[in-house]
Design a protein around this motif. Structure first.
Motif, PDB file in Angstrom:
ATOM      1  N   PHE A  52       0.863  -1.176   0.000  1.00 52.86           N
ATOM      2  CA  PHE A  52       0.000   0.000   0.000  1.00 52.86           C
ATOM      3  C   PHE A  52       0.900   1.225   0.000  1.00 52.86           C
ATOM      4  O   PHE A  52       1.095   1.880   1.028  1.00 52.86           O
ATOM      5  CB  PHE A  52      -0.921  -0.004   1.217  1.00 52.86           C
ATOM      6  CG  PHE A  52      -1.976  -1.074   1.158  1.00 52.86           C
ATOM      7  CD1 PHE A  52      -2.978  -1.010   0.197  1.00 52.86           C
ATOM      8  CD2 PHE A  52      -1.974  -2.129   2.048  1.00 52.86           C
ATOM      9  CE1 PHE A  52      -3.961  -1.997   0.131  1.00 52.86           C
ATOM     10  CE2 PHE A  52      -2.940  -3.114   2.000  1.00 52.86           C
ATOM     11  CZ  PHE A  52      -3.942  -3.054   1.032  1.00 52.86           C
ATOM     12  N   SER A  54       2.360   4.685  -2.651  1.00 49.94           N
ATOM     13  CA  SER A  54       1.787   5.576  -3.640  1.00 49.94           C
ATOM     14  C   SER A  54       1.791   4.898  -5.014  1.00 49.94           C
ATOM     15  O   SER A  54       2.827   4.399  -5.454  1.00 49.94           O
ATOM     16  CB  SER A  54       2.609   6.867  -3.685  1.00 49.94           C
ATOM     17  OG  SER A  54       2.378   7.504  -4.916  1.00 49.94           O
ATOM     18  N   LYS A  56       1.837   6.261  -7.685  1.00 47.03           N
ATOM     19  CA  LYS A  56       2.770   6.990  -8.568  1.00 47.03           C
ATOM     20  C   LYS A  56       4.179   6.442  -8.373  1.00 47.03           C
ATOM     21  O   LYS A  56       4.964   6.372  -9.314  1.00 47.03           O
ATOM     22  CB  LYS A  56       2.749   8.486  -8.242  1.00 47.03           C
ATOM     23  CG  LYS A  56       1.510   9.162  -8.764  1.00 47.03           C
ATOM     24  CD  LYS A  56       1.518  10.641  -8.430  1.00 47.03           C
ATOM     25  CE  LYS A  56       0.131  11.206  -8.663  1.00 47.03           C
ATOM     26  NZ  LYS A  56      -0.237  12.205  -7.678  1.00 47.03           N
ATOM     27  N   ASN A  85       3.758   4.357   5.322  1.00 40.45           N
ATOM     28  CA  ASN A  85       3.284   5.543   6.057  1.00 40.45           C
ATOM     29  C   ASN A  85       1.865   5.341   6.601  1.00 40.45           C
ATOM     30  O   ASN A  85       1.255   4.292   6.396  1.00 40.45           O
ATOM     31  CB  ASN A  85       3.340   6.792   5.149  1.00 40.45           C
ATOM     32  CG  ASN A  85       2.502   6.611   3.874  1.00 40.45           C
ATOM     33  OD1 ASN A  85       1.736   5.669   3.746  1.00 40.45           O
ATOM     34  ND2 ASN A  85       2.663   7.524   2.931  1.00 40.45           N
ATOM     35  N   ARG A  87      -0.932   6.657   5.685  1.00 36.44           N
ATOM     36  CA  ARG A  87      -1.920   6.438   4.617  1.00 36.44           C
ATOM     37  C   ARG A  87      -1.983   4.945   4.259  1.00 36.44           C
ATOM     38  O   ARG A  87      -3.053   4.389   4.009  1.00 36.44           O
ATOM     39  CB  ARG A  87      -1.511   7.294   3.409  1.00 36.44           C
ATOM     40  CG  ARG A  87      -2.316   7.094   2.160  1.00 36.44           C
ATOM     41  CD  ARG A  87      -3.624   7.887   2.180  1.00 36.44           C
ATOM     42  NE  ARG A  87      -4.564   7.342   1.208  1.00 36.44           N
ATOM     43  CZ  ARG A  87      -4.504   7.559  -0.088  1.00 36.44           C
ATOM     44  NH1 ARG A  87      -3.563   8.357  -0.580  1.00 36.44           N
ATOM     45  NH2 ARG A  87      -5.381   7.027  -0.900  1.00 36.44           N
ATOM     46  N   ARG A  91      -5.276   2.257   4.456  1.00 32.64           N
ATOM     47  CA  ARG A  91      -5.684   1.346   3.368  1.00 32.64           C
ATOM     48  C   ARG A  91      -5.668  -0.108   3.862  1.00 32.64           C
ATOM     49  O   ARG A  91      -6.550  -0.894   3.533  1.00 32.64           O
ATOM     50  CB  ARG A  91      -4.754   1.520   2.161  1.00 32.64           C
ATOM     51  CG  ARG A  91      -4.920   2.879   1.469  1.00 32.64           C
ATOM     52  CD  ARG A  91      -3.911   3.044   0.340  1.00 32.64           C
ATOM     53  NE  ARG A  91      -4.117   2.100  -0.748  1.00 32.64           N
ATOM     54  CZ  ARG A  91      -3.210   1.849  -1.700  1.00 32.64           C
ATOM     55  NH1 ARG A  91      -2.050   2.480  -1.693  1.00 32.64           N
ATOM     56  NH2 ARG A  91      -3.470   0.986  -2.650  1.00 32.64           N
ATOM     57  N   ASN A 114      13.899   6.357  -1.472  1.00 32.07           N
ATOM     58  CA  ASN A 114      12.832   5.372  -1.581  1.00 32.07           C
ATOM     59  C   ASN A 114      11.504   5.909  -1.059  1.00 32.07           C
ATOM     60  O   ASN A 114      10.449   5.660  -1.640  1.00 32.07           O
ATOM     61  CB  ASN A 114      13.244   4.120  -0.776  1.00 32.07           C
ATOM     62  CG  ASN A 114      12.363   2.925  -1.060  1.00 32.07           C
ATOM     63  OD1 ASN A 114      11.821   2.779  -2.154  1.00 32.07           O
ATOM     64  ND2 ASN A 114      12.226   2.063  -0.072  1.00 32.07           N
TER      65      ASN A 114
HETATM   66  N1  COA Z   1      -0.928   4.842  -0.641  1.00 31.16           N
HETATM   67  C1  COA Z   1      -1.444   5.511  -1.686  1.00 31.16           C
HETATM   68  N2  COA Z   1      -1.166   6.772  -1.986  1.00 31.16           N
HETATM   69  C2  COA Z   1      -0.337   7.431  -1.154  1.00 31.16           C
HETATM   70  C3  COA Z   1       0.245   6.808  -0.054  1.00 31.16           C
HETATM   71  C4  COA Z   1      -0.075   5.460   0.212  1.00 31.16           C
HETATM   72  N3  COA Z   1       0.430   4.785   1.230  1.00 31.16           N
HETATM   73  N4  COA Z   1       1.024   7.696   0.574  1.00 31.16           N
HETATM   74  C5  COA Z   1       0.948   8.846  -0.123  1.00 31.16           C
HETATM   75  N5  COA Z   1       0.125   8.675  -1.174  1.00 31.16           N
HETATM   76  C6  COA Z   1      -0.225   9.645  -2.194  1.00 31.16           C
HETATM   77  C7  COA Z   1      -0.702  10.968  -1.662  1.00 31.16           C
HETATM   78  O1  COA Z   1      -2.075  10.919  -1.414  1.00 31.16           O
HETATM   79  C8  COA Z   1      -0.344  11.915  -2.768  1.00 31.16           C
HETATM   80  O2  COA Z   1      -1.275  11.772  -3.812  1.00 31.16           O
HETATM   81  P1  COA Z   1      -1.631  13.016  -4.773  1.00 31.16           P
HETATM   82  O3  COA Z   1      -0.360  13.407  -5.470  1.00 31.16           O
HETATM   83  O4  COA Z   1      -2.651  12.455  -5.706  1.00 31.16           O
HETATM   84  O5  COA Z   1      -2.131  14.087  -3.855  1.00 31.16           O
HETATM   85  C9  COA Z   1       0.963  11.352  -3.295  1.00 31.16           C
HETATM   86  O6  COA Z   1       0.950   9.959  -2.947  1.00 31.16           O
HETATM   87  C10 COA Z   1       2.164  11.999  -2.697  1.00 31.16           C
HETATM   88  O7  COA Z   1       2.031  12.007  -1.277  1.00 31.16           O
HETATM   89  P2  COA Z   1       3.183  12.473  -0.298  1.00 31.16           P
HETATM   90  O8  COA Z   1       2.753  12.255   1.095  1.00 31.16           O
HETATM   91  O9  COA Z   1       3.621  13.871  -0.691  1.00 31.16           O
HETATM   92  O10 COA Z   1       4.282  11.425  -0.620  1.00 31.16           O
HETATM   93  P3  COA Z   1       5.696  11.566  -1.313  1.00 31.16           P
HETATM   94  O11 COA Z   1       5.572  12.017  -2.724  1.00 31.16           O
HETATM   95  O12 COA Z   1       6.600  12.309  -0.398  1.00 31.16           O
HETATM   96  O13 COA Z   1       6.099  10.003  -1.327  1.00 31.16           O
HETATM   97  C11 COA Z   1       5.710   7.840  -0.328  1.00 31.16           C
HETATM   98  C12 COA Z   1       6.183   9.263  -0.122  1.00 31.16           C
HETATM   99  C13 COA Z   1       6.198   7.043   0.860  1.00 31.16           C
HETATM  100  C14 COA Z   1       4.202   7.816  -0.416  1.00 31.16           C
HETATM  101  C15 COA Z   1       6.288   7.286  -1.672  1.00 31.16           C
HETATM  102  O14 COA Z   1       7.655   7.613  -1.756  1.00 31.16           O
HETATM  103  C16 COA Z   1       6.132   5.790  -1.776  1.00 31.16           C
HETATM  104  O15 COA Z   1       5.033   5.282  -1.873  1.00 31.16           O
HETATM  105  N6  COA Z   1       7.251   5.056  -1.770  1.00 31.16           N
HETATM  106  C17 COA Z   1       7.236   3.603  -1.789  1.00 31.16           C
HETATM  107  C18 COA Z   1       8.424   3.108  -2.572  1.00 31.16           C
HETATM  108  C19 COA Z   1       8.447   1.606  -2.574  1.00 31.16           C
HETATM  109  O16 COA Z   1       7.436   0.920  -2.518  1.00 31.16           O
HETATM  110  N7  COA Z   1       9.655   1.051  -2.673  1.00 31.16           N
HETATM  111  C20 COA Z   1       9.867  -0.364  -2.713  1.00 31.16           C
HETATM  112  C21 COA Z   1       9.573  -1.069  -1.453  1.00 31.16           C
HETATM  113  S1  COA Z   1      10.838  -0.907  -0.234  1.00 31.16           S
END
Ligand code: COA
Ligand code: ZN
Length: 317
Positions: A52, A54, A56, A85, A87, A91, A114
């Protein structure tokens, strides 16, 4: 060789998360669900189903809710999902799930790359997550525990420091992750024996990548140091999209093969795993890095060709 009860090693499948997050192509929800359902019947103790995060950041796992709504659960399997996080917790609480796997890197540089957070910011969120977990079990992963792609070496004291912070935040169990396959067997032995001594009542998992060919050797070294929970990924797929050069996890069927023939018990059916691995191979366009899927078990018998048998005089003319 007779295996003893202390020789039981629990194998935890992470291919559906760590593997498919960087697979180079989107595997459909239907295919993910079918693979997870098959993996559920192989004897694995835990399956990390998705994350769960982002969509993106990791578009290939954007269907996390749909996958969790469709799988057929087996009572013997713990179903887990990675969250970075608060969020992610919200979920996770909205679906049927046994455990969340928190992740942070012990290296500030990799945590920023990351997760776009400092290590302090991650721990702050984890404290809040643990306080609001409901009935969810919480595992905490320490990524880059054996080396960082940006910072290089990571000291043991840094790993211990963040482990204590994690435990203070309220996690139930801990994973030491070699995100970029930098670990060597002695390094694994040293860190793992330090951890099993320092935290005797905490379940500790070793999560290894085979980037430099040391995955199985490192797994055996961790077991020698007292580790009894190992992550692995079917077909050997995997890799963190935010760690340059990171490649596949230690391969589930290769690990199970190594453990069975080295006298350990892991209660996982190798033939069934191989069948799931072949099905996954048919779905992905890149060849899978696992080895036993090509070579077969070491007990595979090959028949001699008729021509060779004739030349050796084994067939009467
Ligand atoms: N699930 C879904 N969407 C999420 C989320 C989550 N857990 N956390 C944040 N988002 C969304 C926000 O709602 C926001 O959406 P919007 O642009 O439509 O408004 C967007 O993501 C950015 O949120 P923000 O809090 O500013 O996050 P960020 O851009 O600083 O990124 C993380 C932080 C942690 C959310 C992101 O870097 C991430 O998901 N990383 C995971 C990387 C990963 O899986 N690596 C491999 C495994 S180790
Ligand atoms: Zn990994």
């Amino acid at each position: 060789m007779v295996a003893h009860s202390s020789d039981l090693v629990c194998i935890q499948e992470v291919g559906m998360r760590d593997g498919l997050q960087s697979a180079g192509q989107f595997v459909t929800t239907e295919d993910k669900v079918r693979l997870i359902d098959q993996l559920s019947k192989t004897g694995l103790s835990k399956i990390e189903v998705t994350s769960f995060v982002s969509p993106k950041a990791v578009p290939l796992l954007a269907d996390a809710e749909e996958v969790l709504a469709a799988i057929n659960r087996q009572p013997s399997v713990t179903y887990s999902a990675l969250i970075p996080n608060r969020r992610g917790l919200d979920r996770a609480l909205a679906v049927e799930l046994d455990e969340v796997n928190l992740v942070m890197s012990v290296s500030e540089a990799h945590n920023l790359a990351n997760l776009r957070m400092t290590c302090e910011q991650s721990i702050e969120q984890f404290r809040e997550i643990c306080n609001n977990r409901g009935s969810l079990r919480v595992n905490g992963t320490l990524a880059t525990a054996f080396g960082c792609p940006f910072h290089g070496e990571v000291t043991q004291s840094t790993v211990f420091e963040w482990a204590h912070r994690y435990l203070d935040a309220g996690i139930d169990s801990l994973t030491l992750a070699d995100t970029i396959g930098a670990a060597t067997p002695r390094q694994v032995y040293d860190l793992c024996s330090g951890f099993t001594e320092a935290f005797p009542s905490i379940e500790i998992t070793l999560h290894l990548h085979n980037t430099r060919g040391l995955g199985i050797a490192n797994a055996l070294s961790g077991i020698a140091a007292g580790i009894r929970h190992l992550d692995a990924s079917i077909g050997g797929i995997g890799g963190c999209p935010y760690a340059p050069g990171a490649t596949g996890n230690v391969c589930t069927e290769d690990l199970v093969h190594a453990l069975i023939f080295d006298g350990y018990r892991c209660e996982v059916d190798l033939e069934q795993l191989l069948s799931v691995s072949h099905e996954l191979g048919d779905l992905l366009s890149d060849p899978l890095p696992g080895l036993v899927r090509y070579a077969g078990s070491k007990l595979t018998k090959h028949s001699m060709s008729e021509d060779l048998r004739r030349r050796l005089g084994l067939i009467e003319e």
